[in-house]
Design a protein around this motif. Structure first.
Motif, mmCIF file in Angstrom:
data_model
loop_
_atom_site.group_PDB
_atom_site.id
_atom_site.type_symbol
_atom_site.label_atom_id
_atom_site.label_comp_id
_atom_site.label_asym_id
_atom_site.label_seq_id
_atom_site.Cartn_x
_atom_site.Cartn_y
_atom_site.Cartn_z
ATOM 1 N N VAL A 1 4.346 14.264 -14.551
ATOM 2 C CA VAL A 1 5.466 14.744 -13.731
ATOM 3 C C VAL A 1 5.909 16.123 -14.198
ATOM 4 O O VAL A 1 6.173 17.013 -13.379
ATOM 5 N N GLN A 2 5.984 16.338 -15.500
ATOM 6 C CA GLN A 2 6.383 17.643 -16.027
ATOM 7 C C GLN A 2 5.361 18.712 -15.658
ATOM 8 O O GLN A 2 5.719 19.830 -15.275
ATOM 9 N N GLN B 1 -3.093 -0.105 -32.790
ATOM 10 C CA GLN B 1 -3.151 0.709 -31.589
ATOM 11 C C GLN B 1 -1.783 0.712 -30.887
ATOM 12 O O GLN B 1 -1.075 -0.286 -30.912
ATOM 13 N N PRO B 2 -1.425 1.860 -30.259
ATOM 14 C CA PRO B 2 -0.133 1.902 -29.560
ATOM 15 C C PRO B 2 -0.117 0.940 -28.385
ATOM 16 O O PRO B 2 -1.141 0.628 -27.803
ATOM 17 N N VAL C 1 3.622 5.120 -19.878
ATOM 18 C CA VAL C 1 4.909 5.775 -19.607
ATOM 19 C C VAL C 1 4.869 7.232 -20.044
ATOM 20 O O VAL C 1 5.297 8.129 -19.306
ATOM 21 N N VAL C 2 4.360 7.510 -21.211
ATOM 22 C CA VAL C 2 4.278 8.886 -21.705
ATOM 23 C C VAL C 2 3.332 9.713 -20.833
ATOM 24 O O VAL C 2 3.620 10.864 -20.499
ATOM 25 N N ALA C 3 2.211 9.132 -20.421
ATOM 26 C CA ALA C 3 1.256 9.842 -19.572
ATOM 27 C C ALA C 3 1.868 10.177 -18.212
ATOM 28 O O ALA C 3 1.686 11.290 -17.690
#
Length: 149
Positions: free
Chosen positions: A19-20, A4-5, A12-14
């Motif tokens: 934000v984008q 699992q990651p 962080v990616v979420a």
């Protein structure tokens, strides 16, 4: 090791994706500031409240100044904006580029001569309009002697 990651990487990616998405939604919704804002990418929207344009004029043999149709000579725009190549050219606007501006003026004179309007001098003028208070202004970048065609 686990397949699992790592949980921190996922968080962080979420957060980055959130934000984008928020920046995109802020740019697309016509809300008053600070809730609404221009898109964060310049190619889609120019956030500047000042419209700047370059105009060129040529002096004919009888001494009258005629406009040079820059929009006709430069067909391509920058992204989805209406900006043409000459609008953000370092050669035209940065100090110390006299030879480049002279070459640009000579090219404009050749185009005008090909269109049947020979000129002997080119004047480059930067015009602006402040969208907040509708004030306008102009500044001459330079005048360049050219071959009369």
């Amino acid at each position: 090791m686990s397949e699992q990651p790592h949980r921190l990487a996922v968080v962080v990616v979420a957060v980055w994706l959130a934000v984008q998405a928020l920046a995109l939604v802020r740019g697309l919704l016509p809300l008053p500031p600070p809730l609404g804002a221009p898109l964060p990418w310049r190619m889609f929207s120019d956030p500047s409240p000042v419209e700047r344009t370059l105009t060129a004029e040529g002096r004919t043999a009888d001494g009258t100044w005629v406009p040079i149709p820059l929009e006709q000579y430069f067909e391509h725009t920058r992204g989805a904006t209406g900006e043409r190549a000459y609008e953000y050219s370092a050669t035209v606007f940065e100090p110390g580029r006299l030879a480049g501006r002279q070459t640009f003026a000579t090219w404009l004179a050749a185009r005008m001569a090909a269109d049947g309007q020979p000129i002997d001098k080119v004047r480059l003028v930067r015009r602006w309009r402040d969208l907040r208070d509708e004030s306008t202004g102009a500044a001459t970048i330079g005048q360049y002697k050219v071959d009369g065609g």
